[in-house]
Scaffold this active site. Structure first.
Site, PDB file in Angstrom:
ATOM      1  N   GLU A 128       0.830  -1.212   0.000  1.00  0.00           N
ATOM      2  CA  GLU A 128       0.000   0.000   0.000  1.00  0.00           C
ATOM      3  C   GLU A 128       0.862   1.259   0.000  1.00  0.00           C
ATOM      4  O   GLU A 128       0.544   2.246  -0.661  1.00  0.00           O
ATOM      5  CB  GLU A 128      -0.919   0.019   1.229  1.00  0.00           C
ATOM      6  CG  GLU A 128      -1.894  -1.133   1.280  1.00  0.00           C
ATOM      7  CD  GLU A 128      -2.908  -1.087   0.161  1.00  0.00           C
ATOM      8  OE1 GLU A 128      -2.524  -1.421  -0.978  1.00  0.00           O
ATOM      9  OE2 GLU A 128      -4.058  -0.722   0.402  1.00  0.00           O
ATOM     10  N   THR A 181      -5.531   6.596  -5.650  1.00  0.00           N
ATOM     11  CA  THR A 181      -5.595   6.854  -4.206  1.00  0.00           C
ATOM     12  C   THR A 181      -4.664   8.010  -3.835  1.00  0.00           C
ATOM     13  O   THR A 181      -5.014   8.862  -3.019  1.00  0.00           O
ATOM     14  CB  THR A 181      -5.212   5.586  -3.424  1.00  0.00           C
ATOM     15  OG1 THR A 181      -6.093   4.551  -3.826  1.00  0.00           O
ATOM     16  CG2 THR A 181      -5.350   5.788  -1.927  1.00  0.00           C
TER      17      THR A 181
HETATM   18  N1  HSE Z   1      -8.221   4.775   3.617  1.00  0.00           N
HETATM   19  C1  HSE Z   1      -7.674   4.882   2.296  1.00  0.00           C
HETATM   20  C2  HSE Z   1      -8.151   6.192   1.695  1.00  0.00           C
HETATM   21  C3  HSE Z   1      -8.162   3.713   1.510  1.00  0.00           C
HETATM   22  O1  HSE Z   1      -9.341   6.475   1.829  1.00  0.00           O
HETATM   23  O2  HSE Z   1      -7.362   6.905   1.105  1.00  0.00           O
HETATM   24  C4  HSE Z   1      -7.779   3.727   0.076  1.00  0.00           C
HETATM   25  O3  HSE Z   1      -8.495   2.693  -0.588  1.00  0.00           O
END
Ligand code: HSE
Length: 298
Positions: A128, A181
């Protein structure tokens, strides 16, 4: 030795729980075939589904996550990997997390289970970090552990599996545009007022309490997100209308899945979940926006 594994797609944030709450979608996820080799190289042979993802193990989350696991063991072990991608990158459904979770799970089994599933979360998080710039765990934790999970703390990492009622369903619509993201993290404000923070942590606590006691009404009252949704929803075509459709069809609540553009709605029972799916279908068809709709129990 060779193994085939599946790791589910996930919905992160779950309304108010930015970077801390997530749940697994049972019926959709990536599949990996992983075998141990006699050398120390990690090789990604093939990526089925989304061929433009990098096969260089230093660039692909699968290689990065396995490398993190090997480093902790101080081990030079080679693996050969085939990835079947079913979760579309940039969908907000934890695509990279699904691959990372499957990768560390498979490597761990092949190595004789040196780590528990919970311990694998920190290795999958490295995938991630590489894909979004932040090692958030709210997708990898539910992908590895199933159900609803809470990241109570990142330092030290403390991941908790939550109790939740049977008969919970999620309906997800993915309008087919890609939102990275990293981009949708960048646009977020760095500060919140105390007033807004109070309403947000009230909802996070209410949601966890509602899930634990099976109080669907409390779950519904707690799903609003006062911090992230107002900023990110502008990136999602037709967001307000889609949410309206879900609520009018009996959803407990509706919000952005992860960093979007997917939108999820929670419901009690499959009948309502199907009704919401139909409403999403009709709405996005009318808007002429390509989309996919999924229903899953949780
Ligand atoms: N919590 C993260 C965000 C998850 O909202 O950026 C990304 O899938």
């Amino acid at each position: 030795k060779s193994i085939k594994v599946f790791a589910p797609a996930t919905v992160a944030n779950v309304g108010p729980g930015f970077d801390v709450l997530g749940f697994a979608l049972n019926d959709i996820g990536d599949e990996l075939e992983v075998s141990m080799t006699s050398d120390d190289k990690i090789r990604i042979n093939k990526i089925e589904g989304y061929e433009d993802l990098p096969t260089d193990p230093g660039q692909n989350v699968v290689g990065i996550a396995i490398r993190a696991l090997l480093q902790e063991l101080n081990l030079d072990q080679g693996f050969e990997i085939t990835i079947k991608k079913r979760v579309m990158p940039g969908s907000g459904l934890g695509s990279s997390a699904s691959s990372s979770a499957a990768a560390v799970y498979a490597a761990n089994v092949l190595l004789g289970n040196p780590f528990s599933k919970r311990e694998l979360v920190k290795f999958a998080m490295e995938g991630e970090r590489a894909s979004s710039g932040k090692a958030h765990a709210d997708n990898v934790a539910p992908s590895l552990l199933g159900g609803f999970t809470l990241v109570r703390s990142y330092g030290p990492l403390d991941v908790v599996s939550l109790q939740y009622p049977k008969n919970m369903f999620a309906t997800v619509v993915h309008p087919q545009i890609e939102v990275k993201t990293a981009d949708s993290k960048r646009i977020l404000k760095k500060e919140v007022s105390l007033e807004v923070a109070i309403s947000q942590w009230g909802n996070v606590a209410g949601l966890v309490a509602g899930l634990a006691s099976g109080d669907f009404d409390l779950i519904g009252r707690s799903l609003e997100d006062h911090i992230i949704e107002p900023v990110r929803s502008v990136l999602i075509p037709g967001y307000a209308g889609a949410k309206h459709q879900a609520m009018a069809s009996g959803a407990l609540g509706c919000s952005i899945s992860g960093s979007g553009p997917s939108i999820f709605a929670l419901s009690e029972g499959k009948t309502t979940a199907k009704k919401i799916a139909k409403a999403f279908e009709g709405y996005y068809s009318e808007l002429n926006i390509d989309h996919r709709v999924y229903i899953s129990d949780i």
